[in-house]
Design a protein around this motif. Sequence first.
Motif, PDB file in Angstrom:
ATOM      1  N   GLN A  28       0.834  -1.206   0.000  1.00 40.41           N
ATOM      2  CA  GLN A  28       0.000   0.000   0.000  1.00 40.41           C
ATOM      3  C   GLN A  28       0.868   1.255   0.000  1.00 40.41           C
ATOM      4  OE1 GLN A  28      -3.249   0.087  -0.494  1.00 40.41           O
ATOM      5  NE2 GLN A  28      -3.242  -2.148  -0.655  1.00 40.41           N
ATOM      6  N   SER A  49      -7.152   2.742   1.124  1.00 40.96           N
ATOM      7  CA  SER A  49      -6.299   1.888   1.952  1.00 40.96           C
ATOM      8  C   SER A  49      -4.808   2.216   1.814  1.00 40.96           C
ATOM      9  CB  SER A  49      -6.530   0.419   1.610  1.00 40.96           C
ATOM     10  OG  SER A  49      -6.230   0.171   0.247  1.00 40.96           O
ATOM     11  N   GLN A  51      -1.208   3.620   2.415  1.00 36.47           N
ATOM     12  CA  GLN A  51      -0.541   3.956   3.674  1.00 36.47           C
ATOM     13  C   GLN A  51       0.670   4.871   3.507  1.00 36.47           C
ATOM     14  OE1 GLN A  51       0.300   0.509   6.068  1.00 36.47           O
ATOM     15  NE2 GLN A  51      -1.766  -0.309   5.877  1.00 36.47           N
ATOM     16  N   GLU A  72      -6.224   5.976   5.559  1.00 36.45           N
ATOM     17  CA  GLU A  72      -5.273   5.053   6.173  1.00 36.45           C
ATOM     18  C   GLU A  72      -3.823   5.509   6.016  1.00 36.45           C
ATOM     19  OE1 GLU A  72      -6.017   2.473   8.074  1.00 36.45           O
ATOM     20  OE2 GLU A  72      -8.127   3.018   7.831  1.00 36.45           O
TER      21      GLU A  72
END
Length: 295
Positions: A28, A49, A51, A72
């Motif tokens: 991610q 999602s 990161q 996120e």
Amino acid sequence: MRMGSGGSSGREERLPSVCEEQLSGGDQMLELTGRHLKHLPGPVCALSSLQKLYISGTGIKELPEEIEGLQELRILALDFNKLEEVPEALCRLPHLTRLYLGSNRLFGLPAEFSQLQTLRCLWIESNYLYHFPRALLQMPWLQSLQMGDNRLKTLPNSLPRMRGLRGLWLYGNRFEEFPKPLLRMTQLHILDLDRNKLTEFPDLTHLQRLRVFSYDHNPVEAPPSVADTVMVVGEGAQEFLEAREERLQKLREQEEEEQEENESEALQANMKNDSSVLDDGEGSYSALECSPEET
């Protein structure tokens, strides 16, 4: 892969092929550093999602409101761009821990910036900060603050509110006097004041947790007084450290000699005690030689 609208542009966009390739591996993270972008592609902001996002040195001047969709996100690198302000939407990323804003065109931070309570590392060096951002004073858990090469002349008296701060870089600013609030920052491990206009230092020996203090390229005549555990960096620091090491070595040798003397005295005392027991014909010695029946 088609994704959402194109952010502030309002048009349909495809996710850049390089993004699709990176995300196909399951990590991610997106690395767009060095790519010339007029704006952040809207579909990137739809990656809820994601990161880690690195968009350093792309030349972007602003961020879309849709960046709030990266709920996120942990790490965001925006350094070496042309940002003139931090949008409020960025301040609504609930899990952000590292934010890199160095080498932009920022004059301050919005009040909403204090909402980033999970932030632990902020690099905002090489901007146009004339005043310490007040929002940072409401972020007690920030640990690393890089503010070098700005325009700061003073620090707020309430700076010690930032009790989580461990590293503070203030090199290349415009301090003419040592900022007094720093004297109450007893939790600091690293303090960098290189390239300012400081002519003298107060006594810093009470900063017992300090481990590195850098003061190079200031018009000061002598290194500061610091605890023996501090590594100092600056003009005259080498001689200072050598003299300190020589002094500490002598102290260590003296302590070792005293310990040896104490151990020797203790051994002699024990020997005397043992001898007195053996020489006492009427007392303990005879008792030791007696059988249970005789005693």
